[in-house]
Write a protein that holds these residues in place. Structure first.
Motif, PDB file in Angstrom:
ATOM      1  N   SER A 143       6.634   7.035   5.578  1.00 13.03           N
ATOM      2  CA  SER A 143       5.479   6.617   4.782  1.00 13.03           C
ATOM      3  C   SER A 143       5.648   5.145   4.434  1.00 13.03           C
ATOM      4  CB  SER A 143       5.383   7.429   3.493  1.00 13.03           C
ATOM      5  OG  SER A 143       5.149   8.779   3.786  1.00 13.03           O
ATOM      6  N   LEU A 144       4.603   4.385   4.615  1.00 12.51           N
ATOM      7  CA  LEU A 144       4.648   2.946   4.350  1.00 12.51           C
ATOM      8  C   LEU A 144       4.430   2.688   2.863  1.00 12.51           C
ATOM      9  CD1 LEU A 144       4.764   0.027   5.443  1.00 12.51           C
ATOM     10  CD2 LEU A 144       2.267   0.139   5.642  1.00 12.51           C
ATOM     11  N   HIS A 145       5.260   1.803   2.305  1.00 22.57           N
ATOM     12  CA  HIS A 145       5.133   1.367   0.917  1.00 22.57           C
ATOM     13  C   HIS A 145       5.076  -0.154   0.943  1.00 22.57           C
ATOM     14  CE1 HIS A 145       6.163   5.381  -0.505  1.00 22.57           C
ATOM     15  NE2 HIS A 145       7.061   5.389   0.470  1.00 22.57           N
ATOM     16  N   GLU A 146       4.069  -0.707   0.282  1.00 20.96           N
ATOM     17  CA  GLU A 146       3.980  -2.157   0.200  1.00 20.96           C
ATOM     18  C   GLU A 146       3.327  -2.545  -1.109  1.00 20.96           C
ATOM     19  OE1 GLU A 146       1.490  -4.043   3.143  1.00 20.96           O
ATOM     20  OE2 GLU A 146       0.107  -2.366   3.146  1.00 20.96           O
ATOM     21  N   GLY A 147       3.652  -3.744  -1.551  1.00 21.11           N
ATOM     22  CA  GLY A 147       3.104  -4.227  -2.806  1.00 21.11           C
ATOM     23  C   GLY A 147       3.817  -5.495  -3.248  1.00 21.11           C
ATOM     24  N   TYR A 148       3.874  -5.667  -4.560  1.00 17.47           N
ATOM     25  CA  TYR A 148       4.415  -6.892  -5.148  1.00 17.47           C
ATOM     26  C   TYR A 148       5.287  -6.542  -6.338  1.00 17.47           C
ATOM     27  CZ  TYR A 148       0.402  -8.592  -2.552  1.00 17.47           C
ATOM     28  OH  TYR A 148      -0.494  -8.835  -1.550  1.00 17.47           O
ATOM     29  N   PHE A 149       6.247  -7.408  -6.637  1.00 20.52           N
ATOM     30  CA  PHE A 149       7.030  -7.268  -7.857  1.00 20.52           C
ATOM     31  C   PHE A 149       7.567  -8.634  -8.262  1.00 20.52           C
ATOM     32  CE2 PHE A 149      10.116  -6.272  -4.435  1.00 20.52           C
ATOM     33  CZ  PHE A 149      11.107  -7.206  -4.694  1.00 20.52           C
ATOM     34  N   TRP A 150       7.940  -8.719  -9.524  1.00 27.16           N
ATOM     35  CA  TRP A 150       8.628  -9.899 -10.034  1.00 27.16           C
ATOM     36  C   TRP A 150      10.116  -9.604 -10.029  1.00 27.16           C
ATOM     37  CZ3 TRP A 150       6.735 -14.628 -10.853  1.00 27.16           C
ATOM     38  CH2 TRP A 150       5.350 -14.763 -10.979  1.00 27.16           C
ATOM     39  N   TYR A 151      10.920 -10.540  -9.551  1.00 27.77           N
ATOM     40  CA  TYR A 151      12.373 -10.399  -9.546  1.00 27.77           C
ATOM     41  C   TYR A 151      12.959 -11.459 -10.466  1.00 27.77           C
ATOM     42  CZ  TYR A 151      17.223 -10.401  -8.112  1.00 27.77           C
ATOM     43  OH  TYR A 151      18.587 -10.333  -8.127  1.00 27.77           O
ATOM     44  N   ASN A 152      13.706 -11.027 -11.482  1.00 26.01           N
ATOM     45  CA  ASN A 152      14.324 -11.939 -12.432  1.00 26.01           C
ATOM     46  C   ASN A 152      15.720 -12.318 -11.936  1.00 26.01           C
ATOM     47  OD1 ASN A 152      16.033 -12.750 -14.763  1.00 26.01           O
ATOM     48  ND2 ASN A 152      14.137 -12.420 -15.904  1.00 26.01           N
ATOM     49  N   LEU A 153      15.940 -13.595 -11.706  1.00 27.91           N
ATOM     50  CA  LEU A 153      17.225 -14.069 -11.191  1.00 27.91           C
ATOM     51  C   LEU A 153      18.374 -13.877 -12.177  1.00 27.91           C
ATOM     52  CD1 LEU A 153      16.063 -17.356  -9.497  1.00 27.91           C
ATOM     53  CD2 LEU A 153      17.073 -15.393  -8.359  1.00 27.91           C
ATOM     54  N   GLU A 154      18.086 -13.983 -13.461  1.00 26.68           N
ATOM     55  CA  GLU A 154      19.135 -13.888 -14.472  1.00 26.68           C
ATOM     56  C   GLU A 154      19.604 -12.456 -14.678  1.00 26.68           C
ATOM     57  OE1 GLU A 154      17.565 -15.844 -17.905  1.00 26.68           O
ATOM     58  OE2 GLU A 154      17.586 -17.807 -16.931  1.00 26.68           O
ATOM     59  N   THR A 155      18.675 -11.505 -14.647  1.00 19.53           N
ATOM     60  CA  THR A 155      19.033 -10.111 -14.927  1.00 19.53           C
ATOM     61  C   THR A 155      19.163  -9.266 -13.661  1.00 19.53           C
ATOM     62  OG1 THR A 155      16.735  -9.371 -15.114  1.00 19.53           O
ATOM     63  CG2 THR A 155      17.800 -10.223 -17.131  1.00 19.53           C
ATOM     64  N   GLY A 156      18.594  -9.733 -12.547  1.00 16.72           N
ATOM     65  CA  GLY A 156      18.608  -8.956 -11.309  1.00 16.72           C
ATOM     66  C   GLY A 156      17.627  -7.797 -11.329  1.00 16.72           C
ATOM     67  N   GLN A 157      16.711  -7.794 -12.293  1.00 17.95           N
ATOM     68  CA  GLN A 157      15.777  -6.693 -12.436  1.00 17.95           C
ATOM     69  C   GLN A 157      14.454  -6.957 -11.727  1.00 17.95           C
ATOM     70  OE1 GLN A 157      15.599  -6.222 -16.726  1.00 17.95           O
ATOM     71  NE2 GLN A 157      16.764  -4.320 -16.515  1.00 17.95           N
ATOM     72  N   VAL A 158      13.896  -5.878 -11.196  1.00 12.26           N
ATOM     73  CA  VAL A 158      12.569  -5.880 -10.608  1.00 12.26           C
ATOM     74  C   VAL A 158      11.624  -5.353 -11.687  1.00 12.26           C
ATOM     75  CG1 VAL A 158      11.094  -4.709  -8.923  1.00 12.26           C
ATOM     76  CG2 VAL A 158      13.311  -5.625  -8.226  1.00 12.26           C
ATOM     77  N   THR A 159      10.550  -6.105 -11.970  1.00 12.00           N
ATOM     78  CA  THR A 159       9.586  -5.685 -12.987  1.00 12.00           C
ATOM     79  C   THR A 159       8.167  -5.876 -12.447  1.00 12.00           C
ATOM     80  OG1 THR A 159       9.561  -7.881 -13.995  1.00 12.00           O
ATOM     81  CG2 THR A 159      11.097  -6.278 -14.921  1.00 12.00           C
ATOM     82  N   ALA A 160       7.208  -5.332 -13.182  1.00 10.89           N
ATOM     83  CA  ALA A 160       5.783  -5.465 -12.881  1.00 10.89           C
ATOM     84  C   ALA A 160       5.461  -5.104 -11.437  1.00 10.89           C
ATOM     85  CB  ALA A 160       5.294  -6.877 -13.212  1.00 10.89           C
ATOM     86  N   THR A 161       6.026  -3.978 -10.996  1.00 11.74           N
ATOM     87  CA  THR A 161       5.807  -3.524  -9.624  1.00 11.74           C
ATOM     88  C   THR A 161       4.369  -3.061  -9.449  1.00 11.74           C
ATOM     89  OG1 THR A 161       8.115  -2.818  -9.492  1.00 11.74           O
ATOM     90  CG2 THR A 161       6.594  -1.931  -7.850  1.00 11.74           C
TER      91      THR A 161
END
Length: 166
Positions: A143-161
């Protein structure tokens, strides 16, 4: 020269050549030499394989993201000006992605160091701490998954997916 970009503060110049400068001739495989000139008359040289896709300075002029196409793999590289470090950004993005809400999908691992996820850099946040990234991958059920996210360099966290509907 295939690309030249001055940092936003005007103190650094990034120059990309479509050949291996150390060898001084065109290579059989695609090679790229990236030279960054710094304000103190120092410079750095890094040689990559693949085809150059783009370069983006952070608003604070401290980091630059480089994109390459190497065979069937899109690679993002992060170069830190003050840290003088170069990182395989795909590995950090994949780690953050698997630890975030997209980790619920069974992302197939391959014989490579990181899973087969296509990333495309879109933009820096104004504070230079995060990057907006496009992603695309097929899970183990194909199954194909695509989209956008913000990656924080300081914390290594992916947010606002934001996952796009198929």
């Amino acid at each position: 020269i295939v690309h030249r970009a001055e940092s936003p503060d005007g103190t650094c110049l990034l120059t990309v050549y479509n050949r291996d400068i150390k060898i001084g001739r065109f290579s059989q495989e695609p090679r790229i030499t990236v030279i960054t000139d710094y304000p103190d008359d120092s410079w750095s040289t890094v040689i990559y394989s693949g085809i150059f896709q783009g370069a983006w300075w952070s608003p604070d002029s401290d980091k630059v993201v480089l994109a390459f196409q190497d065979e069937d793999v899109s690679r993002l590289v992060l170069h830190g000006r003050t840290t003088h470090s170069t990182s395989n950004l795909n590995v950090y993005l994949s780690t953050g992605l698997k630890q975030g809400e997209l980790g619920k999908y069974d992302i197939p691992d391959t014989d490579r160091v990181f899973p087969e996820i296509k990333y495309q850099f879109l933009q820096w946040s104004l504070d230079s701490r995060s990057m907006l990234i496009y992603y695309s991958f097929a899970d183990t059920a194909q199954s194909l998954h695509e989209g956008y996210f913000w990656y924080n360099l300081e914390t290594g966290q992916v947010t606002a997916t934001l996952e796009l509907d198929a």
